[in-house]
Design a protein around this motif. Sequence first.
Motif, PDB file in Angstrom:
ATOM      1  N   LYS A 205      60.275  42.549   7.780  1.00 11.23           N
ATOM      2  CA  LYS A 205      58.986  43.206   7.600  1.00 11.23           C
ATOM      3  C   LYS A 205      59.005  44.123   6.390  1.00 11.23           C
ATOM      4  O   LYS A 205      58.062  44.199   5.633  1.00 11.23           O
ATOM      5  CB  LYS A 205      58.656  44.046   8.843  1.00 11.23           C
ATOM      6  CG  LYS A 205      57.692  43.377   9.805  1.00 11.23           C
ATOM      7  CD  LYS A 205      57.289  44.378  10.866  1.00 11.23           C
ATOM      8  CE  LYS A 205      56.237  43.821  11.786  1.00 11.23           C
ATOM      9  NZ  LYS A 205      55.891  44.786  12.830  1.00 11.23           N
ATOM     10  N   SER A 206      60.112  44.855   6.245  1.00 10.36           N
ATOM     11  CA  SER A 206      60.181  45.848   5.179  1.00 10.36           C
ATOM     12  C   SER A 206      60.165  45.194   3.805  1.00 10.36           C
ATOM     13  O   SER A 206      59.915  45.844   2.803  1.00 10.36           O
ATOM     14  CB  SER A 206      61.426  46.724   5.339  1.00 10.36           C
ATOM     15  OG  SER A 206      62.571  45.972   5.027  1.00 10.36           O
TER      16      SER A 206
ATOM     17  N   ASN B  53      58.085  42.817   3.165  1.00  8.31           N
ATOM     18  CA  ASN B  53      56.682  42.465   2.952  1.00  8.31           C
ATOM     19  C   ASN B  53      55.834  43.717   2.737  1.00  8.31           C
ATOM     20  O   ASN B  53      54.855  43.935   3.409  1.00  8.31           O
ATOM     21  CB  ASN B  53      56.139  41.705   4.171  1.00  8.31           C
ATOM     22  CG  ASN B  53      56.567  40.258   4.126  1.00  8.31           C
ATOM     23  OD1 ASN B  53      56.800  39.722   3.050  1.00  8.31           O
ATOM     24  ND2 ASN B  53      56.655  39.635   5.279  1.00  8.31           N
ATOM     25  N   MET B  54      56.246  44.512   1.806  1.00  9.39           N
ATOM     26  CA  MET B  54      55.543  45.764   1.596  1.00  9.39           C
ATOM     27  C   MET B  54      54.180  45.528   0.951  1.00  9.39           C
ATOM     28  O   MET B  54      54.011  44.641   0.133  1.00  9.39           O
ATOM     29  CB  MET B  54      56.384  46.697   0.728  1.00  9.39           C
ATOM     30  CG  MET B  54      57.557  47.268   1.489  1.00  9.39           C
ATOM     31  SD  MET B  54      57.007  48.139   2.988  1.00  9.39           S
ATOM     32  CE  MET B  54      58.577  48.543   3.715  1.00  9.39           C
ATOM     33  N   GLU B  55      53.271  46.370   1.333  1.00 10.38           N
ATOM     34  CA  GLU B  55      51.910  46.247   0.828  1.00 10.38           C
ATOM     35  C   GLU B  55      51.531  47.484   0.041  1.00 10.38           C
ATOM     36  O   GLU B  55      52.032  48.561   0.280  1.00 10.38           O
ATOM     37  CB  GLU B  55      50.937  46.121   2.003  1.00 10.38           C
ATOM     38  CG  GLU B  55      51.143  44.898   2.843  1.00 10.38           C
ATOM     39  CD  GLU B  55      50.212  44.903   4.044  1.00 10.38           C
ATOM     40  OE1 GLU B  55      49.725  45.983   4.410  1.00 10.38           O
ATOM     41  OE2 GLU B  55      49.980  43.825   4.592  1.00 10.38           O
TER      42      GLU B  55
ATOM     43  N   TRP C  62      48.008  49.556  -1.222  1.00 14.65           N
ATOM     44  CA  TRP C  62      46.559  49.733  -1.109  1.00 14.65           C
ATOM     45  C   TRP C  62      46.142  50.788  -2.114  1.00 14.65           C
ATOM     46  O   TRP C  62      46.781  51.832  -2.240  1.00 14.65           O
ATOM     47  CB  TRP C  62      46.180  50.178   0.302  1.00 14.65           C
ATOM     48  CG  TRP C  62      46.299  49.079   1.327  1.00 14.65           C
ATOM     49  CD1 TRP C  62      47.457  48.541   1.810  1.00 14.65           C
ATOM     50  CD2 TRP C  62      45.228  48.392   1.982  1.00 14.65           C
ATOM     51  NE1 TRP C  62      47.163  47.563   2.738  1.00 14.65           N
ATOM     52  CE2 TRP C  62      45.807  47.462   2.861  1.00 14.65           C
ATOM     53  CE3 TRP C  62      43.832  48.492   1.920  1.00 14.65           C
ATOM     54  CZ2 TRP C  62      45.046  46.618   3.673  1.00 14.65           C
ATOM     55  CZ3 TRP C  62      43.065  47.661   2.721  1.00 14.65           C
ATOM     56  CH2 TRP C  62      43.670  46.732   3.580  1.00 14.65           C
TER      57      TRP C  62
ATOM     58  N   SER D 261      53.444  51.053   1.117  1.00 10.42           N
ATOM     59  CA  SER D 261      54.025  51.178   2.456  1.00 10.42           C
ATOM     60  C   SER D 261      55.547  51.353   2.405  1.00 10.42           C
ATOM     61  O   SER D 261      56.149  51.797   3.362  1.00 10.42           O
ATOM     62  CB  SER D 261      53.643  49.980   3.321  1.00 10.42           C
ATOM     63  OG  SER D 261      54.074  48.783   2.731  1.00 10.42           O
TER      64      SER D 261
ATOM     65  N   LYS E 183      52.791  50.508   7.752  1.00  3.28           N
ATOM     66  CA  LYS E 183      51.751  49.695   7.126  1.00  3.28           C
ATOM     67  C   LYS E 183      50.456  50.487   7.000  1.00  3.28           C
ATOM     68  O   LYS E 183      50.169  51.349   7.825  1.00  3.28           O
ATOM     69  CB  LYS E 183      51.501  48.434   7.960  1.00  3.28           C
ATOM     70  CG  LYS E 183      52.576  47.396   7.787  1.00  3.28           C
ATOM     71  CD  LYS E 183      52.526  46.363   8.887  1.00  3.28           C
ATOM     72  CE  LYS E 183      51.256  45.545   8.860  1.00  3.28           C
ATOM     73  NZ  LYS E 183      51.237  44.501   9.903  1.00  3.28           N
TER      74      LYS E 183
ATOM     75  N   GLU F  59      47.515  49.578   7.657  1.00  4.20           N
ATOM     76  CA  GLU F  59      46.692  49.385   8.857  1.00  4.20           C
ATOM     77  C   GLU F  59      47.114  50.316   9.991  1.00  4.20           C
ATOM     78  O   GLU F  59      46.320  50.618  10.876  1.00  4.20           O
ATOM     79  CB  GLU F  59      46.788  47.937   9.356  1.00  4.20           C
ATOM     80  CG  GLU F  59      46.105  46.923   8.457  1.00  4.20           C
ATOM     81  CD  GLU F  59      47.048  46.345   7.412  1.00  4.20           C
ATOM     82  OE1 GLU F  59      48.045  47.008   7.054  1.00  4.20           O
ATOM     83  OE2 GLU F  59      46.778  45.238   6.947  1.00  4.20           O
ATOM     84  N   ASP F  60      48.389  50.733   9.959  1.00  6.76           N
ATOM     85  CA  ASP F  60      48.909  51.543  11.058  1.00  6.76           C
ATOM     86  C   ASP F  60      48.801  53.037  10.790  1.00  6.76           C
ATOM     87  O   ASP F  60      49.230  53.852  11.616  1.00  6.76           O
ATOM     88  CB  ASP F  60      50.377  51.178  11.323  1.00  6.76           C
ATOM     89  CG  ASP F  60      50.500  49.744  11.829  1.00  6.76           C
ATOM     90  OD1 ASP F  60      49.520  49.244  12.401  1.00  6.76           O
ATOM     91  OD2 ASP F  60      51.565  49.139  11.643  1.00  6.76           O
TER      92      ASP F  60
ATOM     93  N   LYS G  43      43.059  46.497  -0.761  1.00  8.05           N
ATOM     94  CA  LYS G  43      44.403  45.936  -0.852  1.00  8.05           C
ATOM     95  C   LYS G  43      44.658  45.427  -2.263  1.00  8.05           C
ATOM     96  O   LYS G  43      43.781  44.823  -2.887  1.00  8.05           O
ATOM     97  CB  LYS G  43      44.530  44.790   0.146  1.00  8.05           C
ATOM     98  CG  LYS G  43      45.962  44.426   0.452  1.00  8.05           C
ATOM     99  CD  LYS G  43      46.004  43.458   1.625  1.00  8.05           C
ATOM    100  CE  LYS G  43      47.430  43.184   2.035  1.00  8.05           C
ATOM    101  NZ  LYS G  43      47.490  42.258   3.177  1.00  8.05           N
TER     102      LYS G  43
END
Length: 73
Positions: free
Chosen positions: A18-19, A21-23, A25, A36, A50, A52-53, A72
């Motif tokens: 997961k880490s 797949n950083m995003e 915004w 993130s 994230k 979203e979180d 995004k």
Amino acid sequence: MLDFLLTLTVWLHKKIYKSKNMEKWKCTVCGWVYDSAVGDPSNGINPGLKFEDLPGGWVCPECGVGKDMFEKM
Ligand SMILES: [Zn+2]
């Protein structure tokens, strides 16, 4: 016990995956970028969270607008 370790290992791998797949915004008002991988330490947001979180009350640390003003990248 071995089952537990296996579960833990899988969980850790998922976290690491997961880490990767950083995003990012971007604030459409001031251009500040939420990464993130970095989080928002000035607002007590830990790296890895994230966008979203983020808590609903979170605002841009630069200009103070809410999450709905971010897009995004
Ligand atoms: Zn902003």
